[in-house]
Scaffold this motif. Structure first.
Motif, PDB file in Angstrom:
ATOM      1  N   ILE A  26       0.988  -1.206   0.085  1.00 12.53           N
ATOM      2  CA  ILE A  26       0.073  -0.017   0.068  1.00 12.53           C
ATOM      3  C   ILE A  26       0.922   1.338   0.104  1.00 12.53           C
ATOM      4  O   ILE A  26       1.846   1.343   0.930  1.00 12.53           O
ATOM      5  CB  ILE A  26      -0.962  -0.087   1.176  1.00 12.53           C
ATOM      6  N   THR A  27       0.673   1.907  -1.166  1.00 10.61           N
ATOM      7  CA  THR A  27       1.672   3.011  -1.152  1.00 10.61           C
ATOM      8  C   THR A  27       1.151   4.573  -1.405  1.00 10.61           C
ATOM      9  O   THR A  27       0.826   5.111  -2.320  1.00 10.61           O
ATOM     10  CB  THR A  27       2.479   2.848  -2.531  1.00 10.61           C
ATOM     11  N   PRO A  28       0.728   5.112  -0.182  1.00  7.72           N
ATOM     12  CA  PRO A  28       0.635   6.868  -0.053  1.00  7.72           C
ATOM     13  C   PRO A  28       1.671   7.427  -0.673  1.00  7.72           C
ATOM     14  O   PRO A  28       3.011   7.011   0.015  1.00  7.72           O
ATOM     15  CB  PRO A  28       0.263   6.856   1.343  1.00  7.72           C
ATOM     16  N   ARG A  29       1.587   8.219  -1.574  1.00  4.76           N
ATOM     17  CA  ARG A  29       3.197   8.818  -2.040  1.00  4.76           C
ATOM     18  C   ARG A  29       3.730   9.543  -0.698  1.00  4.76           C
ATOM     19  O   ARG A  29       4.956   9.207  -0.501  1.00  4.76           O
ATOM     20  CB  ARG A  29       2.855   9.906  -3.128  1.00  4.76           C
ATOM     21  N   PHE A  30       3.247  10.462  -0.192  1.00  8.16           N
ATOM     22  CA  PHE A  30       3.467  10.965   0.980  1.00  8.16           C
ATOM     23  C   PHE A  30       2.310  11.720   1.534  1.00  8.16           C
ATOM     24  O   PHE A  30       1.567  12.028   0.780  1.00  8.16           O
ATOM     25  CB  PHE A  30       4.761  11.838   1.050  1.00  8.16           C
ATOM     26  N   ALA A  31       2.475  12.119   2.992  1.00 12.17           N
ATOM     27  CA  ALA A  31       1.027  12.639   3.595  1.00 12.17           C
ATOM     28  C   ALA A  31       0.671  13.981   2.569  1.00 12.17           C
ATOM     29  O   ALA A  31      -0.496  14.150   2.615  1.00 12.17           O
ATOM     30  CB  ALA A  31       1.507  13.111   4.897  1.00 12.17           C
ATOM     31  N   PRO A  32       1.567  14.969   2.376  1.00 13.63           N
ATOM     32  CA  PRO A  32       0.941  16.119   1.576  1.00 13.63           C
ATOM     33  C   PRO A  32       0.373  15.923   0.200  1.00 13.63           C
ATOM     34  O   PRO A  32      -0.452  16.474  -0.393  1.00 13.63           O
ATOM     35  CB  PRO A  32       2.322  16.755   1.307  1.00 13.63           C
ATOM     36  N   SER A  33       0.527  14.609  -0.363  1.00 15.39           N
ATOM     37  CA  SER A  33      -0.204  14.239  -1.446  1.00 15.39           C
ATOM     38  C   SER A  33      -1.653  13.491  -1.231  1.00 15.39           C
ATOM     39  O   SER A  33      -2.166  13.209  -2.400  1.00 15.39           O
ATOM     40  CB  SER A  33       0.620  13.437  -2.590  1.00 15.39           C
ATOM     41  N   CYS A  34      -1.941  13.316  -0.180  1.00  9.87           N
ATOM     42  CA  CYS A  34      -3.034  12.657   0.029  1.00  9.87           C
ATOM     43  C   CYS A  34      -4.103  13.170   1.154  1.00  9.87           C
ATOM     44  O   CYS A  34      -3.603  13.695   2.066  1.00  9.87           O
ATOM     45  CB  CYS A  34      -2.667  11.384   0.931  1.00  9.87           C
ATOM     46  N   THR A  35      -5.199  13.142   0.733  1.00  7.28           N
ATOM     47  CA  THR A  35      -6.430  13.705   1.636  1.00  7.28           C
ATOM     48  C   THR A  35      -6.508  12.701   2.918  1.00  7.28           C
ATOM     49  O   THR A  35      -5.985  11.599   2.733  1.00  7.28           O
ATOM     50  CB  THR A  35      -7.735  13.874   1.089  1.00  7.28           C
TER      51      THR A  35
END
Ligand code: GUN
Ligand code: ZN
Length: 437
Positions: free
Chosen positions: A207-216
């Motif tokens: 599971i790959t959220p790019r980084f917190a600033p790019s994810c709601t």
């Protein structure tokens, strides 16, 4: 009493006589000047290490097994790259004034091309060839936000029998058209990819959220729910790489104690979670890494190239969380584990309170093999040449260049030999990369 092997078993067994490098449980290197590595079919049908040790002690147990003699060569575990981006193979060497402009000007526009499955398949083939040339046999890599980019890499890795972990990037905000995904669809796509690929042959999903600033908030919460439903998949992201990024993350998630804590607050820290960089941490962050079983992917060539800072080895060792080495291509400047180990040695001096050296060559090599396997929760599976490990290994040539030949011949100890390889080595040292089949 020698063991007797039946004919099919004998035909599937291989033995190599050479110098042999492997690791003890405490991370120290074990080295046989005249060693024997024996591989053969394991419980899953693929080749595993049956025995590894000195030739004199090991050979008598394997009568009739043909031995390939490789004088002067070194048998070593395949390297593990704990963090990189296969779609950034063609982004290497793009200079920028720090992480955020680099993402905006080079990385996002390039990653948009991976909506095209044929393009993704072409890069996937080149990327996996490049890993093999450099002796990397297992990688935890980002794909892009396009599910087709994940299918392309898994398809090619499966064809080659690789142990490889990847995942679709989640980025539903602060990302341009072409790479931005949609919250609900991104989570549906992730679950479908987990079901399609995770645990198939040697493949694993992250599971790959790019980084917190790019994810709601909603996307991070959804990612955390998926992680809870699939406890044995991996999680990968970036954290605390760059001071502008840290400030931005703190503004976007004011309720969390720190940037790292954003991930914990969304159920994204646990065993099998690997966060790249982990530079701008305090001791609460380090304790959170330790207490959740989360690992750091240390990427020194990337941190130097993008001017991000220095991983605090002393802090990591003091608090005691897991970490290992990573190229972070294409922020990183090389696929070569030798280049990564040398950069780690150089920056490892920073912040050291104890007198003396930076990391030892044995520690550096461990962090890119057995230690990286431990960070992935794959200890005893890959990254070492212990009995039962999957037979992914390298034949190294310590005389690959005139200077290497001269320098390694003069080495008077294992540390001197490994240092010479780390400082002078590159893909030319990797004479053969063998993948368990
Ligand atoms: N942070 C978010 N995305 C990226 C990336 O692609 N590379 C690096 N180094 N840091 C990131
Ligand atoms: Zn990265």
């Amino acid at each position: 009493m020698p063991l007797a092997w039946n004919v099919p078993m004998l035909a599937a067994m291989k033995a190599y006589r050479a110098r042999l490098l492997r690791f003890a449980d405490d991370g120290s290197a074990l080295f046989d000047d005249d060693g024997l590595l024996v591989t053969g079919p394991g419980p899953a049908g693929r080749a595993v290490v049956l025995a590894a040790g000195s030739y004199a002690a090991t050979a008598p147990a394997f009568p009739g097994v043909p031995v390939e003699h490789l004088p002067g060569r070194i048998l070593a575990p395949g390297f593990i790259d704990l963090h990189l981006h296969y779609p950034q193979t063609d982004v290497i060497g793009s200079p920028a004034d720090g992480l955020l402009p680099w993402l905006e000007h080079y990385t996002f526009p390039h990653e948009a091309r991976f909506a095209d499955a044929a393009y993704a398949a072409d890069v996937a083939r080149f990327f996996l060839d490049e890993l093999a040339r450099h002796g990397v046999t297992t990688a935890l890599t980002f794909a892009t936000s396009h599910p087709a980019s994940v299918d392309a890499l898994f398809t090619e890795a499966q064809r080659r029998g690789l142990r490889l972990i990847t995942g679709k990037v989640l980025q539903d905000r602060h990302s341009p058209d072409g790479v931005r995904d949609q919250t609900e669809q991104s989570l549906i796509d992730t679950e479908a990819l987990i079901r399609r690929w995770h645990g198939v042959d040697r493949l694993g999903y992250a599971i790959t959220p790019r980084f917190a600033p790019s994810c709601t908030e909603a996307q991070l919460l959804g990612a955390g729910e998926l992680a809870a439903r699939h406890p044995d998949v991996w999680i990968q992201s970036h954290v605390a790489e760059n001071l502008d990024e840290v400030r931005w993350a703190r503004e976007l998630f004011p309720a969390s104690r720190s940037y790292l804590a954003v991930y914990d607050d969304h159920g994204l820290m646990r065993d099998r979670a690997v966060y790249a960089h982990c530079i701008h941490f305090d001791d609460h962050d380090r304790a959170l890494m330790r207490d959740t079983g989360t690992a750091a992917a240390v990427s020194p060539t990337s941190n130097l190239f993008l001017g991000s800072g220095f991983f605090d080895y002393a802090g990591a060792e003091r608090v005691g969380f897991r970490f290992g080495l990573a190229s972070d291509v294409g922020g990183g400047t090389s696929f070569s584990p030798f280049h990564t180990m040398l950069a780690a040695y150089t920056v490892g001096r920073e912040g050291r309170t104890k007198p003396g050296l930076s990391l030892s060559p044995q520690q550096l090599w461990w962090q890119h093999t057995a230690g990286a396997a431990r960070a992935l929760g794959l200890e005893g599976v890959v990254g070492n040449l212990a009995p039962g490990c999957e037979a992914d290994y390298l034949v190294l040539d310590p005389a690959a260049t005139p200077l290497l030949a001269r320098r390694t011949a003069a080495a008077r100890s294992l540390d001197e030999l490994l240092f010479a390889l780390i400082v002078l080595g590159d893909d030319r040292v990797v004479a053969r990369t063998v993948i368990s089949t």
